[in-house]
Design an enzyme around this catalytic site. Structure first.
Site, mmCIF file in Angstrom:
data_model
loop_
_atom_site.group_PDB
_atom_site.id
_atom_site.type_symbol
_atom_site.label_atom_id
_atom_site.label_comp_id
_atom_site.label_asym_id
_atom_site.label_seq_id
_atom_site.Cartn_x
_atom_site.Cartn_y
_atom_site.Cartn_z
ATOM 1 N N ASP A 69 37.610 30.937 36.794
ATOM 2 C CA ASP A 69 36.915 32.094 37.316
ATOM 3 C C ASP A 69 35.441 31.741 37.437
ATOM 4 O OD1 ASP A 69 36.600 35.013 37.813
ATOM 5 O OD2 ASP A 69 38.500 35.116 36.714
ATOM 6 N N ASP A 88 34.488 35.947 41.406
ATOM 7 C CA ASP A 88 34.545 37.343 40.985
ATOM 8 C C ASP A 88 33.646 38.245 41.840
ATOM 9 O OD1 ASP A 88 35.331 39.262 38.748
ATOM 10 O OD2 ASP A 88 33.147 39.401 38.622
ATOM 11 N N HIS A 142 44.784 41.621 36.166
ATOM 12 C CA HIS A 142 44.353 42.185 34.886
ATOM 13 C C HIS A 142 43.548 43.474 35.042
ATOM 14 C CE1 HIS A 142 41.043 40.052 36.579
ATOM 15 N NE2 HIS A 142 40.226 40.567 35.683
ATOM 16 N N ASP A 143 43.371 43.940 36.280
ATOM 17 C CA ASP A 143 42.615 45.176 36.521
ATOM 18 C C ASP A 143 43.489 46.323 37.006
ATOM 19 O OD1 ASP A 143 40.128 43.935 35.966
ATOM 20 O OD2 ASP A 143 39.962 43.204 38.029
HETATM 21 C C1 NOJ Z 1 36.410 41.962 38.656
HETATM 22 C C2 NOJ Z 1 37.179 41.501 37.458
HETATM 23 O O1 NOJ Z 1 38.498 41.240 37.833
HETATM 24 C C3 NOJ Z 1 37.067 42.591 36.419
HETATM 25 O O2 NOJ Z 1 37.927 42.383 35.345
HETATM 26 C C4 NOJ Z 1 35.627 42.652 35.990
HETATM 27 O O3 NOJ Z 1 35.460 43.714 35.063
HETATM 28 C C5 NOJ Z 1 34.700 42.889 37.183
HETATM 29 N N1 NOJ Z 1 35.031 42.056 38.305
HETATM 30 C C6 NOJ Z 1 33.265 42.606 36.808
HETATM 31 O O4 NOJ Z 1 33.085 41.244 36.608
#
Ligand code: NOJ
Length: 531
Positions: free
Chosen positions: A104, A206, A330-331
């Site tokens: 990442d 990201d 994961h989001d």
């Molecule tokens: C996207 C990431 O997938 C997420 O987990 C993160 O909180 C935000 N970007 C900020 O970096």
């Protein structure tokens, strides 16, 4: 027919990416959090699964306000996860097994503990002052404009040391870097080089659509569609804080660095409508190899809606651009929770038979579901900032269940998030030898994708979309594979399908009948070889 003539030769085109959320994959030292030696210990599982690459969410030193997405040193490994030596060993072990490793890269913001920000906030005259976005508050003391943080509250935090506010698209612990400063660009491009030199095969970049904001810091317009219950961040339309034109030069600069090395991949994280997303391939494909396509996650789960999405996405791809598909990460809520366990199998077949690189989020191959997290166990600051709206992401980040023991073989200590009985019972050990398990389905699909160029690089040909069934072909030279997915719980005759050509059913059993027409069972997907 989409993709006819596409060469599709690169590993990241033919391959399937597996996302590892390192905190929750495998703990090796009983601290309740996963780590690099844990990942190394499970590489053979991933090889047996049949994926080609792993993308590991951030492992860099971090105060963990956003669990690693708040980086305080881009060129190290957080002790929680291990050491640089252990990372080097992991890369070597992965490469020995033919697995690529993607890291990442978090360019939009650092941690507020990063030495750059510590220096930047120390004085208006700091040489690093302009590395971040500072602005005086309004005369009445209110923030410089109406920008809202993605994670709740204002996107500006007042810093008493210098009497100015700094901008953060996410948490106040994640100040945004100022990418208009060439020194920032240079420093960040060096980070990419650092990891490429160590053998990393690519980056998932990201929050790329947040990299630039309006230079004049003008207000965002109100969102007329915002309703009570929606994220407070959606009160405004983010026309001044997202997807600004300058981002494409920055992406092209990242891509030029990756092109200095052989065979690397750059994947961009951008939640954008299809037409906007396409710009992230860059002019003449000088941008990301793969701007993540998240549209399956939010699409209405009906054959007609999915067929329309595939058609619109394929049609919008710039010439020569390679598609990609994502079902979860994961989001976002897990597939089996969004669609139910039966449709999750159909979704797996869809993901792994569509044209383009597929990304699998850890645990989806087991059919893991979201875990309700009691308030006292909540970890995600987003949930703490904006409680009760279901925005927190802990429920999709719970540990991988490896076996049926108390902590599911994930840790010998106490897991940082609960495992939940529903996920523990579907553990890897239990599914490993069950020929009809979700794990067996993923293995079967991945094996077929490896052996069938029609699936990995073949053309996509739409066949039918009714209110219950979606059908399409994948073609490579003379080879034609028909994929038919039953989105309903009703058995459905499907005239075009001759059971004799069945290569794989989501039921993982032998064909029920060998005469045409075939009857698809409830929630059944099939891959059929056409004569
Ligand atoms: C996207 C990431 O997938 C997420 O987990 C993160 O909180 C935000 N970007 C900020 O970096």
């Amino acid at each position: 027919m989409a993709g006819d003539g596409a060469t599709g030769g690169a590993w990241w085109q033919k391959g399937v990416v597996y996302q590892i959320y390192p905190r929750s994959f495998q703990d090796s030292n009983a601290d309740g959090v996963g780590d690099l030696p844990g990942i190394a210990a499970r590489l053979d599982y991933l090889v047996a699964l049949g994926v080609h690459a792993i993308w590991i969410s951030p492992i860099f030193p971090s105060p963990m306000a956003d669990f690693g997405y708040d980086v305080s040193d881009y060129c190290g490994v957080d002790p929680l996860f291990g050491t640089l030596d252990e990372f080097d060993r992991l890369i070597a072990a992965a490469h020995e097994r033919g697995l690529r490793v993607i890291l990442d890269f978090v360019p939009n913001h650092t941690s507020d503990q990063h030495p750059w920000f510590v220096e930047s906030r120390s004085s208006p005259d700091s040489p690093k002052r302009d590395w971040y976005i500072w602005k005086d508050p309004k005369p009445d003391g209110s923030p410089p404009n109406n920008w809202v943080s993605e994670f709740g509250g204002r996107a500006w935090t007042f810093d008493p040391t210098t009497g100015q506010c700094y901008y953060h698209a996410y948490l106040k612990e994640q100040p945004d870097l100022n990418w208009r400063n060439p020194l920032v660009q240079d420093a960040m491009l060096q980070v990419i080089r650092f990891w490429f030199e160590r053998g990393v095969d690519g980056f998932r970049v990201d929050a790329i659509h947040h990299l630039f904001e309006d230079k004049e810091l003008r207000d965002n317009p109100p969102n007329p569609d915002w309703r009570e219950g929606m994220s407070p961040a959606r009160r405004v339309l983010r026309t001044r804080t997202m997807d600004q034109p300058e981002v494409h030069d920055a992406i092209a600069a990242m891509r030029r660095v990756s092109d200095e090395y052989d065979d690397r991949v750059m994947i961009g994280e951008a939640y954008l409508p299809i037409d906007r997303l396409m710009a992230y391939y860059g002019v003449d494909l000088t941008g990301f190899h793969l701007p993540f396509n998240f549209h399956l996650i939010s699409a209405l789960w009906t054959p007609t809606a999915i067929a329309a999405l595939i058609g619109a996405y394929e049609a919008a791809l710039p010439s020569g651009a390679w598609p990609n598909w994502v079902l979860g990460n994961h989001d976002r809520s897990r597939v089996a929770s969004r669609l139910g366990r039966e449709q999750a199998r159909v979704a797996a077949m869809l993901l792994l038979t569509l044209r383009g690189t597929a990304t699998i989020y850890q645990g989806e191959e087991l059919g893991m579901t979201d875990v309700p997290i009691p308030p006292e166990l909540v970890q995600d600051l987003w949930e703490k900032n904006v409680p009760g709206l279901g925005l927190g992401r802990d429920s999709v980040r719970t540990p991988m269940p490896w076996d049926g023991t108390l902590h599911a073989g994930f840790t010998a200590g106490h897991p940082w998030l609960p495992i939940a009985e529903a996920n523990r019972v579907i553990n890897v050990a239990a599914q490993q030898d069950d020929p009809s398990s979700m794990l067996a389905l993923y293995r079967g699909l991945l094996a077929l994708r490896r052996s069938e160029p029609a699936l990995s690089v073949g053309a996509y040909v739409p066949v039918a979309a009714t209110d219950r069934v979606l059908a399409y072909e994948r073609r490579f030279h003379e080879r034609r594979l028909l994929i038919v997915l039953n989105f309903s719980r009703q058995p459905l005759p499907f005239e075009m399908v001759d059971g004799r050509g069945l290569l794989l059913s989501t039921y993982l059993d032998q064909p029920q009948q060998i005469n045409a027409p075939m009857v698809l069972r409830a929630h059944e997907g099939v891959i059929v070889q056409m004569p």
